[in-house]
Write a protein that holds these residues in place. Structure first.
Motif, PDB file in Angstrom:
ATOM      1  N   GLU A   1       0.827  -1.209   0.000  1.00  0.00           N
ATOM      2  CA  GLU A   1       0.000   0.000   0.000  1.00  0.00           C
ATOM      3  C   GLU A   1       0.862   1.261   0.000  1.00  0.00           C
ATOM      4  OE1 GLU A   1      -3.202   0.143   2.751  1.00  0.00           O
ATOM      5  OE2 GLU A   1      -3.935  -1.872   2.263  1.00  0.00           O
ATOM      6  N   ALA A   2       2.002   1.202   0.688  1.00  0.00           N
ATOM      7  CA  ALA A   2       2.905   2.352   0.683  1.00  0.00           C
ATOM      8  C   ALA A   2       3.439   2.589  -0.733  1.00  0.00           C
ATOM      9  CB  ALA A   2       4.057   2.125   1.652  1.00  0.00           C
ATOM     10  N   THR A   3       3.749   1.511  -1.429  1.00  0.00           N
ATOM     11  CA  THR A   3       4.239   1.630  -2.810  1.00  0.00           C
ATOM     12  C   THR A   3       3.161   2.215  -3.705  1.00  0.00           C
ATOM     13  OG1 THR A   3       5.720  -0.257  -2.505  1.00  0.00           O
ATOM     14  CG2 THR A   3       5.186   0.352  -4.758  1.00  0.00           C
ATOM     15  N   ASN A   4       1.941   1.758  -3.524  1.00  0.00           N
ATOM     16  CA  ASN A   4       0.831   2.280  -4.329  1.00  0.00           C
ATOM     17  C   ASN A   4       0.544   3.748  -4.028  1.00  0.00           C
ATOM     18  OD1 ASN A   4       0.443  -0.211  -5.570  1.00  0.00           O
ATOM     19  ND2 ASN A   4      -1.042  -0.906  -4.033  1.00  0.00           N
ATOM     20  N   SER A   5       0.961   4.203  -2.835  1.00  0.00           N
ATOM     21  CA  SER A   5       0.727   5.601  -2.457  1.00  0.00           C
ATOM     22  C   SER A   5       1.854   6.527  -2.889  1.00  0.00           C
ATOM     23  CB  SER A   5       0.537   5.705  -0.935  1.00  0.00           C
ATOM     24  OG  SER A   5      -0.632   5.038  -0.531  1.00  0.00           O
ATOM     25  N   GLY A   6       2.912   5.953  -3.489  1.00  0.00           N
ATOM     26  CA  GLY A   6       3.985   6.808  -3.983  1.00  0.00           C
ATOM     27  C   GLY A   6       5.375   6.455  -3.514  1.00  0.00           C
ATOM     28  N   ALA A   7       5.494   5.538  -2.556  1.00  0.00           N
ATOM     29  CA  ALA A   7       6.823   5.127  -2.103  1.00  0.00           C
ATOM     30  C   ALA A   7       7.499   4.323  -3.217  1.00  0.00           C
ATOM     31  CB  ALA A   7       6.715   4.288  -0.839  1.00  0.00           C
ATOM     32  N   ASN A   8       8.643   4.790  -3.669  1.00  0.00           N
ATOM     33  CA  ASN A   8       9.351   4.099  -4.760  1.00  0.00           C
ATOM     34  C   ASN A   8      10.778   3.737  -4.377  1.00  0.00           C
ATOM     35  OD1 ASN A   8      10.404   6.660  -4.713  1.00  0.00           O
ATOM     36  ND2 ASN A   8       9.748   7.221  -6.789  1.00  0.00           N
ATOM     37  N   ASN A   9      11.046   3.761  -3.072  1.00  0.00           N
ATOM     38  CA  ASN A   9      12.381   3.401  -2.591  1.00  0.00           C
ATOM     39  C   ASN A   9      12.224   2.608  -1.292  1.00  0.00           C
ATOM     40  OD1 ASN A   9      15.117   3.211  -2.290  1.00  0.00           O
ATOM     41  ND2 ASN A   9      15.419   5.331  -1.644  1.00  0.00           N
ATOM     42  N   VAL A  10      11.719   1.375  -1.435  1.00  0.00           N
ATOM     43  CA  VAL A  10      11.510   0.503  -0.283  1.00  0.00           C
ATOM     44  C   VAL A  10      12.726  -0.398  -0.147  1.00  0.00           C
ATOM     45  CG1 VAL A  10      10.049  -1.258   0.761  1.00  0.00           C
ATOM     46  CG2 VAL A  10       9.018   0.568  -0.611  1.00  0.00           C
ATOM     47  N   ASP A  11      13.449  -0.243   0.960  1.00  0.00           N
ATOM     48  CA  ASP A  11      14.707  -0.966   1.148  1.00  0.00           C
ATOM     49  C   ASP A  11      14.475  -2.163   2.058  1.00  0.00           C
ATOM     50  OD1 ASP A  11      17.353  -1.587   1.008  1.00  0.00           O
ATOM     51  OD2 ASP A  11      18.094   0.367   1.645  1.00  0.00           O
ATOM     52  N   ASN A  12      15.544  -2.613   2.729  1.00  0.00           N
ATOM     53  CA  ASN A  12      15.464  -3.791   3.582  1.00  0.00           C
ATOM     54  C   ASN A  12      14.520  -3.596   4.768  1.00  0.00           C
ATOM     55  OD1 ASN A  12      17.287  -5.207   2.027  1.00  0.00           O
ATOM     56  ND2 ASN A  12      19.061  -4.540   3.196  1.00  0.00           N
ATOM     57  N   VAL A  13      13.980  -4.728   5.234  1.00  0.00           N
ATOM     58  CA  VAL A  13      13.194  -4.768   6.454  1.00  0.00           C
ATOM     59  C   VAL A  13      14.059  -5.439   7.522  1.00  0.00           C
ATOM     60  CG1 VAL A  13      11.122  -5.666   7.551  1.00  0.00           C
ATOM     61  CG2 VAL A  13      11.053  -4.944   5.155  1.00  0.00           C
ATOM     62  N   ARG A  14      14.223  -4.807   8.659  1.00  0.00           N
ATOM     63  CA  ARG A  14      15.063  -5.359   9.725  1.00  0.00           C
ATOM     64  C   ARG A  14      14.185  -5.786  10.893  1.00  0.00           C
ATOM     65  NH1 ARG A  14      17.823  -3.214  14.242  1.00  0.00           N
ATOM     66  NH2 ARG A  14      17.116  -1.113  13.721  1.00  0.00           N
ATOM     67  N   PHE A  15      14.308  -7.060  11.278  1.00  0.00           N
ATOM     68  CA  PHE A  15      13.537  -7.604  12.395  1.00  0.00           C
ATOM     69  C   PHE A  15      14.391  -7.618  13.660  1.00  0.00           C
ATOM     70  CE2 PHE A  15      11.579  -9.483   8.626  1.00  0.00           C
ATOM     71  CZ  PHE A  15      10.245  -9.200   8.853  1.00  0.00           C
ATOM     72  N   SER A  16      13.737  -7.369  14.797  1.00  0.00           N
ATOM     73  CA  SER A  16      14.480  -7.331  16.049  1.00  0.00           C
ATOM     74  C   SER A  16      13.539  -7.631  17.210  1.00  0.00           C
ATOM     75  CB  SER A  16      15.137  -5.956  16.220  1.00  0.00           C
ATOM     76  OG  SER A  16      15.985  -5.941  17.340  1.00  0.00           O
ATOM     77  N   VAL A  17      14.068  -7.528  18.428  1.00  0.00           N
ATOM     78  CA  VAL A  17      13.233  -7.611  19.634  1.00  0.00           C
ATOM     79  C   VAL A  17      13.297  -6.261  20.324  1.00  0.00           C
ATOM     80  CG1 VAL A  17      13.375 -10.093  20.004  1.00  0.00           C
ATOM     81  CG2 VAL A  17      15.176  -8.635  20.902  1.00  0.00           C
ATOM     82  N   GLU A  18      12.157  -5.795  20.743  1.00  0.00           N
ATOM     83  CA  GLU A  18      12.080  -4.443  21.290  1.00  0.00           C
ATOM     84  C   GLU A  18      12.687  -4.343  22.686  1.00  0.00           C
ATOM     85  OE1 GLU A  18       8.956  -0.758  20.963  1.00  0.00           O
ATOM     86  OE2 GLU A  18       8.173  -2.793  20.952  1.00  0.00           O
ATOM     87  N   ASN A  19      12.608  -5.429  23.454  1.00  0.00           N
ATOM     88  CA  ASN A  19      13.140  -5.424  24.813  1.00  0.00           C
ATOM     89  C   ASN A  19      14.084  -6.605  24.990  1.00  0.00           C
ATOM     90  OD1 ASN A  19      13.648  -4.954  27.487  1.00  0.00           O
ATOM     91  ND2 ASN A  19      11.648  -5.645  28.226  1.00  0.00           N
ATOM     92  N   PRO A  20      15.357  -6.460  24.631  1.00  0.00           N
ATOM     93  CA  PRO A  20      16.302  -7.580  24.703  1.00  0.00           C
ATOM     94  C   PRO A  20      16.560  -8.071  26.118  1.00  0.00           C
ATOM     95  CG  PRO A  20      17.447  -5.531  24.215  1.00  0.00           C
ATOM     96  CD  PRO A  20      15.991  -5.246  24.105  1.00  0.00           C
ATOM     97  N   SER A  21      16.290  -7.251  27.144  1.00  0.00           N
ATOM     98  CA  SER A  21      16.540  -7.674  28.519  1.00  0.00           C
ATOM     99  C   SER A  21      15.698  -8.885  28.902  1.00  0.00           C
ATOM    100  CB  SER A  21      16.264  -6.516  29.486  1.00  0.00           C
ATOM    101  OG  SER A  21      14.906  -6.100  29.403  1.00  0.00           O
TER     102      SER A  21
END
Length: 252
Positions: A149-169
């Motif tokens: 949907e972001a691409t359809n709205s005009g985003a034409n530079n979609v790069d990598n997606v980085r996954f992580s954990v928000e609270n590593p503790s």
């Protein structure tokens, strides 16, 4: 008069002796403390490092969503890009309910473009404007749909997606336990090779002070199924929470 003088002198002498005794006592204690410290320093120790890892499902993704536009002037390129970016930002905030705190500009530039040939040399062709957002998103199953949907709205530079954990503790204690176990195994092997016994743990330090997260990256465009009539598929996989420790053991 002489008797008074003698009394004072005796008192002064007694005080001096008392002070000397106290001072001597303190010096003796310091000397013993220094000797104990020296003995501890020269005793046999083993210094090792250990690492521990915990694999877990990520709970947050960092999306790189950008827009890029060209124009004859820098102002024209920037204006066209701002229009696209506003549309994408509106989509993220209103339809996808992403907080403004989770949307941050990570890159912005406007640069000239040139062409070159031997006859005319370098010639200004126009300008390129780029504006990239880093977006935090937590509903990982819907990332592909969001990017489409972001691409359809005009985003034409979609790069990598980085996954992580928000609270590593949350996973840090388990990783530390594994890291210390790894360090102790190494120290035991060293002591055994030296035909000695492994003594007590003297000190341990978590290197870096906190757990390190080795995030998984996915190239959004490489997962795209748009050509096949489908949507973008993003696989979150697992991320690694890693801790490294430095430990010192006595060697008996």
């Amino acid at each position: 008069m002489k008797r008074w003088t003698k009394t004072v002198s005796t008192a002064v002498l007694a005080g001096a002796l008392l002070a000397g005794g106290v001072t001597g006592g303190l010096w003796t204690g310091a000397d013993r403390a220094y000797a104990a410290s020296t003995a501890s320093t020269v005793s046999s120790v083993i210094n090792v490092t250990g690492s521990g890892e915990v694999l877990t499902k990520p709970d947050i993704a960092y999306l790189s969503i950008g827009v890029q536009s060209e124009g004859n002037t820098a102002a024209a390129a920037q204006k066209a890009n701002a229009t696209k970016l506003n549309k994408v930002t509106q989509l993220l905030k209103e339809k996808w309910s992403i907080s403004a705190d989770d949307i941050q500009t990570s890159q912005f530039y406007v640069q000239p473009n040139y062409t070159y040939n031997e006859k005319e040399g370098q010639k200004l062709k126009g300008y390129t404007a780029n504006h990239t957002l880093t977006v935090k998103y937590r509903d990982l199953d819907k990332i592909g749909q969001l990017l489409d949907e972001a691409t359809n709205s005009g985003a034409n530079n979609v790069d990598n997606v980085r996954f992580s954990v928000e609270n590593p503790s949350t996973y840090e204690e388990e990783a530390i336990t594994k890291a210390l176990g790894n360090a102790q195994s190494k120290a035991s092997a060293v002591a055994k090779a030296a035909k000695r016994g492994l003594g007590a743990l003297v000190s341990v330090t978590v290197d870096g002070g906190e757990a390190q997260i080795f995030a998984q990256r996915e190239n959004a465009m490489s997962k795209s199924l748009l050509d096949a009539g489908g949507g973008t598929e993003i696989q979150s996989g697992q991320v690694t929470v890693k801790v490294q420790v430095s430990a010192q053991y006595e060697m008996n």
